[in-house]
Design a protein around this motif. Structure first.
Motif, PDB file in Angstrom:
ATOM      1  N   VAL A  45       0.868  -1.178   0.000  1.00  0.00           N
ATOM      2  CA  VAL A  45       0.000   0.000   0.000  1.00  0.00           C
ATOM      3  C   VAL A  45       0.904   1.227   0.000  1.00  0.00           C
ATOM      4  O   VAL A  45       1.839   1.304   0.798  1.00  0.00           O
ATOM      5  N   VAL A  46       0.646   2.146  -0.937  1.00  0.00           N
ATOM      6  CA  VAL A  46       1.405   3.398  -0.930  1.00  0.00           C
ATOM      7  C   VAL A  46       0.406   4.527  -0.724  1.00  0.00           C
ATOM      8  O   VAL A  46      -0.473   4.751  -1.544  1.00  0.00           O
ATOM      9  N   ALA A  47       0.517   5.201   0.404  1.00  0.00           N
ATOM     10  CA  ALA A  47      -0.411   6.295   0.696  1.00  0.00           C
ATOM     11  C   ALA A  47       0.395   7.500   1.147  1.00  0.00           C
ATOM     12  O   ALA A  47       1.269   7.373   2.011  1.00  0.00           O
ATOM     13  N   GLU A 381       1.944   8.355 -24.093  1.00  0.00           N
ATOM     14  CA  GLU A 381       1.661   9.475 -23.180  1.00  0.00           C
ATOM     15  C   GLU A 381       1.650   9.016 -21.723  1.00  0.00           C
ATOM     16  O   GLU A 381       1.180   7.917 -21.429  1.00  0.00           O
ATOM     17  N   ASP A 382       2.150   9.886 -20.832  1.00  0.00           N
ATOM     18  CA  ASP A 382       2.068   9.630 -19.396  1.00  0.00           C
ATOM     19  C   ASP A 382       0.590   9.597 -18.999  1.00  0.00           C
ATOM     20  O   ASP A 382      -0.170  10.488 -19.352  1.00  0.00           O
ATOM     21  N   ILE A 383       0.184   8.553 -18.283  1.00  0.00           N
ATOM     22  CA  ILE A 383      -1.232   8.480 -17.878  1.00  0.00           C
ATOM     23  C   ILE A 383      -1.394   8.600 -16.357  1.00  0.00           C
ATOM     24  O   ILE A 383      -2.502   8.511 -15.833  1.00  0.00           O
ATOM     25  N   SER A 384      -0.272   8.794 -15.658  1.00  0.00           N
ATOM     26  CA  SER A 384      -0.323   8.704 -14.192  1.00  0.00           C
ATOM     27  C   SER A 384      -1.125   9.846 -13.539  1.00  0.00           C
ATOM     28  O   SER A 384      -1.485   9.759 -12.376  1.00  0.00           O
ATOM     29  N   TRP A 385      -1.427  10.898 -14.324  1.00  0.00           N
ATOM     30  CA  TRP A 385      -2.181  12.028 -13.772  1.00  0.00           C
ATOM     31  C   TRP A 385      -3.676  11.895 -14.050  1.00  0.00           C
ATOM     32  O   TRP A 385      -4.473  12.641 -13.472  1.00  0.00           O
ATOM     33  N   CYS A 386      -4.069  10.944 -14.904  1.00  0.00           N
ATOM     34  CA  CYS A 386      -5.470  10.879 -15.369  1.00  0.00           C
ATOM     35  C   CYS A 386      -6.426  10.555 -14.223  1.00  0.00           C
ATOM     36  O   CYS A 386      -6.163   9.683 -13.396  1.00  0.00           O
ATOM     37  N   LYS A 387      -7.534  11.263 -14.197  1.00  0.00           N
ATOM     38  CA  LYS A 387      -8.526  11.067 -13.125  1.00  0.00           C
ATOM     39  C   LYS A 387      -9.807  10.426 -13.652  1.00  0.00           C
ATOM     40  O   LYS A 387     -10.673  10.024 -12.881  1.00  0.00           O
ATOM     41  N   SER A 421      -3.781   7.884  -4.754  1.00  0.00           N
ATOM     42  CA  SER A 421      -4.460   8.924  -5.543  1.00  0.00           C
ATOM     43  C   SER A 421      -4.405   8.649  -7.051  1.00  0.00           C
ATOM     44  O   SER A 421      -5.177   9.223  -7.815  1.00  0.00           O
ATOM     45  N   GLN A 422      -3.504   7.778  -7.474  1.00  0.00           N
ATOM     46  CA  GLN A 422      -3.360   7.530  -8.920  1.00  0.00           C
ATOM     47  C   GLN A 422      -4.277   6.381  -9.343  1.00  0.00           C
ATOM     48  O   GLN A 422      -3.828   5.305  -9.763  1.00  0.00           O
ATOM     49  N   THR A 423      -5.553   6.633  -9.236  1.00  0.00           N
ATOM     50  CA  THR A 423      -6.555   5.598  -9.502  1.00  0.00           C
ATOM     51  C   THR A 423      -7.768   6.248 -10.150  1.00  0.00           C
ATOM     52  O   THR A 423      -8.242   7.285  -9.689  1.00  0.00           O
TER      53      THR A 423
END
Ligand code: IMP
Length: 428
Positions: A45-47, A381-387, A421-423
């Motif tokens: 778990v990374v929080a 493309e980087d997708i790690s910011w997508c909400k 948060s990256q979910t």
């Protein structure tokens, strides 16, 4: 009375990222439950930039004030339990929220020793590649009725009596079959007695607690460890773990009834990995496998072993969806596929010139089959910011649709990075 019992299970060979999904869904969960396996799991778990790996405790432990349960189906290593709890409590976590079933079995030092000796005796060609946590030998004792349960640790006299009988049996195996020196009684008994004292405050009738929680309409999350293809009955036997890792294990491992279940969430990693020995049809030995391992950080959370990597395997996943009765999929680690070029998906197999698109029943066939792939365009493309899904590149959206259509199951959650948060939560 409203019921809300979610079951979360792995769909491949484990390490799908179940810990993160539990953590993401956890904010409105009241009770977190582990029901099978033991300290062979490695739920990361990374929080808020902090990484915690749970091997035995439920991944919901990071939520203050919630109830966390270790059910009767577990095999509990008290040393690992005390290590994980003391690490958490040193950060100020509240002790009252953890309960252990008195009927869970205890992983004893001789189980760990036997796990090691058995693996050594099997040699290079036959070893299972276990985590060395004593899981198999402990379940063997459970089913042969020589096991020690948590309740046996609580009464020093009873423990002495049962342990002296069981240890004699184990030492006979250890010395005669494996030629190893015997384990002295006191070296096992004294720590076990102390474990009993340390564990006593946590022991409770967790079946009744869960029943009450269901009747009160509490939100319960049953947290599976390992995954469908490692199931003792339905997995790639003998290269499996020793518990029921698919949905059915949740009932024997807790005392809840099948009708209590509201929803099954199947966790699917966007590609496939396996750690330990055994067949893996889509394993990739080229730089694709290497890149997946590197970008996905695919090294065992328990043993540190490099994981074997490859593309998604649809027949295997369809089999896992059927076994688990999956209602919704949580797709994890989609970001790892960024920049991989074209993405391949195994849609069928070939064996002796014949094509088939279902997971074989004959496990021996698995190491002889050739996967047949379809190729899908990838994305850079980087997708790690997508909400939300609409923010993902078109090809990533197409990959998601492709999986949903092939598995006939909606994807409700998408992991696009390590952090909580990256979910993307699309419909859970
Ligand atoms: P055991 O559970 O230690 O007996 O190991 C049996 C097999 O299951 C080995 O191939 C292990 O690598 C695998 N295994 C056990 N736990 C996990 C897990 O949490 N993730 C992935 N593989 C696991």
């Amino acid at each position: 009375m409203s019921k809300n019992v979610d079951l979360l299970v792995g769909s491949q060979w484990g390490d799908e990222g179940k810990g993160k999904v539990v953590d993401v869904l956890g904010s409105d969960v009241d009770v977190f439950v582990r029901y099978q396996g033991g300290a062979n799991a490695g739920h990361t778990v990374v929080a808020d930039g902090q990484k915690v790996v749970f091997k035995l405790l439920p991944s919901g432990m990071l939520y203050p004030g919630k109830l966390c349960i270790l059910g009767n189906g577990l095999v509990i290593d008290p040393e690992q339990f005390l290590k994980e709890t003391s690490e958490l409590y040193s950060r100020g976590q509240d002790r009252a929220r953890l309960a252990i079933s008195p009927h869970a079995h205890v992983v004893m030092p001789y189980h760990k020793l036997l796990d090691k000796l058995q693996e050594e005796a099997r040699g290079k060609t036959r070893k299972i590649g276990t985590t060395g946590r004593g899981i198999g030998p402990c379940y063997v004792d459970k089913y042969s009725r020589s096991g020690l349960r948590i309740e046996d640790l609580l009464d020093a006299d009873l423990l002495r009596e049962r342990l002296s009988y069981v240890l004699e049996e184990k030492n006979s195996l250890i010395t005669k079959l494996y030629n190893h020196s015997p384990l002295p009684f006191d070296e096992i008994y004294e720590p076990a007695k102390n474990w009993g004292e340390a564990l006593k405050p946590y022991v409770a009738d967790v079946r009744a607690l869960l029943r009450q929680a269901v009747d009160d309409g509490k939100h319960i999350l049953l947290e599976g460890a390992q995954a469908a293809l490692l199931d003792i009955d339905h997995g790639t036997y003998p290269y499996v773990t020793s518990s029921s890792t698919s949905a059915a294990g949740a009932f024997t491992g807790t005392g809840l009834a099948p009708r209590d279940l509201t929803r099954t969430i199947a966790v699917v990693k966007a590609y496939t990995t396996r750690v330990g020995e055994g067949p893996f049809p889509t394993e990739d030995f080229t730089e694709v496998g290497e890149t997946l391992r590197k970008n996905g950080g695919e090294f065992g959370a328990v043993t540190g072993r490099p994981r074997r990597c490859g593309w998604l395997d649809m027949p295997a996943l369809k089999y896992a969806m059927e076994l688990n009765g999956a209602d919704v999929i949580a797709l994890t680690k989609l970001d790892v596929l960024t920049g991989m070029g074209n993405i391949k998906v195994c849609v069928a197999y070939e064996h002796n010139g014949e094509r088939f698109d279902t997971w074989p029943t004959d496990m021996r066939m698995l190491s002889e089959i050739t996967p047949l792939y379809e190729t899908l365009p990838g994305w850079n493309e980087d997708i790690s910011w997508c909400k939300n899904v609409e923010e993902l590149p078109a090809n990533a959206q197409a990959y998601i649709k492709y999986i949903e259509q092939n598995l006939k199951t909606p994807i409700g959650l998408i992991g696009v990075g390590q952090d909580r948060s990256q979910t993307i939560v699309k419909g859970m």
